[in-house]
Design a protein around this motif. Structure first.
Motif, PDB file in Angstrom:
ATOM      1  N   UNK A   1       0.837  -1.199   0.000  1.00  0.00           N
ATOM      2  CA  UNK A   1       0.000   0.000   0.000  1.00  0.00           C
ATOM      3  C   UNK A   1       0.876   1.254   0.000  1.00  0.00           C
ATOM      4  N   UNK A   2       0.685   2.083  -1.009  1.00  0.00           N
ATOM      5  CA  UNK A   2       1.332   3.396  -1.046  1.00  0.00           C
ATOM      6  C   UNK A   2       0.274   4.476  -0.786  1.00  0.00           C
ATOM      7  N   UNK A   3       0.659   5.521  -0.066  1.00  0.00           N
ATOM      8  CA  UNK A   3      -0.219   6.671   0.180  1.00  0.00           C
ATOM      9  C   UNK A   3       0.462   7.893  -0.428  1.00  0.00           C
ATOM     10  N   UNK A   4      -0.167   8.509  -1.430  1.00  0.00           N
ATOM     11  CA  UNK A   4       0.404   9.672  -2.109  1.00  0.00           C
ATOM     12  C   UNK A   4      -0.142  10.957  -1.499  1.00  0.00           C
ATOM     13  N   UNK A   5       0.750  11.831  -1.096  1.00  0.00           N
ATOM     14  CA  UNK A   5       0.309  13.087  -0.475  1.00  0.00           C
ATOM     15  C   UNK A   5       1.351  14.167  -0.717  1.00  0.00           C
ATOM     16  N   UNK A   6       0.934  15.441  -0.539  1.00  0.00           N
ATOM     17  CA  UNK A   6       1.909  16.517  -0.731  1.00  0.00           C
ATOM     18  C   UNK A   6       1.731  17.677   0.240  1.00  0.00           C
ATOM     19  N   UNK A   7       0.701  17.668   1.067  1.00  0.00           N
ATOM     20  CA  UNK A   7       0.468  18.776   1.993  1.00  0.00           C
ATOM     21  C   UNK A   7       0.523  18.301   3.438  1.00  0.00           C
TER      22      UNK A   7
END
Length: 429
Positions: A53-59
């Motif tokens: 499982x990957x979780x993509x985020x930027x904030x």
């Protein structure tokens, strides 16, 4: 499911959930007293035997990183992982994620390293319980290139969603974003094709995307590499692909709620207290929702009157009345308080008794809800210090207001007290 890789999209800045997203990523927003939004899709994956499982985020991803690192650790048992991938600058791409598809595109080099045949794309701000094994099984049985999970909806709610049309085999042939009038009528389908009864199909003749997709590996890579100007799965990649690829619909006929706005988030939390049967329940032993183990003591209730409420662990409540509310971990409510139809997120720490007494002597306000305060129809974020005889009741029925300097916002008539806010004694909101 060993050949399935899951990618959870953490979303953008979370402006619709602001100020809850001021100091945290959207998937890290607390829900139901002790969980965080990210726990929902990750738990669904674990219960479906999907462990990559990957979780993509930027904030604001610091609190999300911390929660995931403390909660999900499969080391030594299998090759599973839950890992946050934040936006980063590379020589090939110096930009932030431009959309859901672009976020995945920027990490294709990493996705390629895994021996995966299907890629499951999920959203990080939905409340639902789903067995993805059935979803992926349907994808394989139909020989689909892409399968979308859809919910059946009635005419009243249909124009709030992106709708799609299917043929007799369940293949998606048309898309329409929030249609109205004649355009809406054109999107009616026979939902009995997907498994609804004749009666249900008549009541719910539209299907809306849940923002949950499964792709064949080669199809996902080809679509993302060819159309670099297309940045969003739901609005660009998938509608364009439906002309040349087999795009199938999978019907999910159970509770699903997009809690990406303050109003939806507030109502979804309070709905958990409904009796006899809430629309969504965390009390399911076969498919539990996991979160970080905190090892807190039981809650202590001293001469309290509590109805239709959820109380997290480690709370201390004194001589107060709580009605139709959700109280998060380490909540502290002093005597004479009334809490009605509110969501209190609790605290990240305990203040020692000596420190609390010292605060009171110095005129400072300790963390928690002070004596004789009334909170009605509000969300109180973590570590807020609410003084004595405060009334958070939206007395003027204001619908929208920005009062960041005073420690609160109002969204859709709901007062949202910010994280770490201090509300002085006697304040009336």
């Amino acid at each position: 499911m060993k050949k399935v890789l899951s990618i959870i999209l953490g979303g953008g800045a979370g402006t619709r959930l602001y100020p809850l997203t001021k100091l945290r990523a959207k998937p890290a927003v607390p829900v139901a007293g002790k969980y965080r939004l990210i726990d929902i899709p990750v738990s669904n994956c674990i219960n479906s035997e999907i462990f990559k499982i990957y979780v993509l985020t930027q904030f604001n991803s610091a609190s999300l990183n911390r929660h995931i690192a403390r909660t999900y650790n499969f080391t030594g048992f299998n090759e599973g992982f839950v890992e946050v991938l934040a936006a980063q600058q590379t020589p090939e791409n110096p930009n932030w994620f431009q959309g859901t598809a672009d976020a995945v595109r920027q990490y294709l080099w990493l996705m390629e390293e895994w021996n995966a045949e299907e890629y499951l794309i999920l959203s990080g701000d939905h409340l639902y319980r789903m067995d993805y094994r059935q979803f992926i099984q349907r994808h394989r049985e139909t020989g689909a290139d892409i399968t979308l999970s859809v919910i059946p909806i009635d005419e009243r709610r249909a124009s709030d969603f992106g709708l799609m049309k299917i043929d007799d085999s369940g293949r998606v042939i048309d898309f329409s974003e929030k249609p109205k009038g004649e355009a809406l009528i054109q999107m009616r389908v026979d939902t009995s094709i997907l498994g609804l009864s004749k009666e249900q199909a008549q009541q719910q003749p539209y299907i809306a995307s849940m923002g949950i997709y499964v792709f064949k590996k080669e199809v996902l890579f080809k679509l993302l590499r060819e159309g670099t100007e297309r940045t969003d799965f739901g609005k660009e990649i998938i509608p364009d692909a439906s002309k040349d690829y087999n795009v199938q619909a999978y019907l999910f006929d159970d509770y699903w709620e997009d809690i990406g706005t303050i109003e939806a988030f507030y109502h979804a939390n309070l709905a958990l207290t409904q009796q006899p049967q809430p629309p969504f329940s965390f009390y399911d032993e076969k498919a539990p929702i996991y979160t970080r183990a905190r090892y807190l003591p039981p809650s202590k209730l001293l001469d309290c009157h509590i109805t239709e409420s959820i109380i997290g662990e480690g709370c201390i409540l004194k001589n107060c009345r709580i009605q139709h509310s959700v109280l998060g971990v380490r909540s502290r409510i002093e005597s004479g308080c009334v809490i009605e139809e509110s969501l209190l997120m609790g605290a990240d720490f305990y203040q020692a008794s000596v420190e609390r007494q010292s605060n009171v002597k110095q005129g400072d306000i300790p963390v928690g809800i002070g004596t004789d305060s009334i909170i009605r129809g509000a969300i109180v974020d973590k570590n807020a210090s609410i003084g004595h005889d405060v009334k958070i009741i939206n007395k003027d029925n204001v619908q929208e207001a920005d009062r960041e300097s005073q420690g609160f916002y109002i969204r859709s008539g709901i007062v949202v007290v910010m994280k770490n806010a201090v509300i002085p004694d006697g304040t009336i909101i």
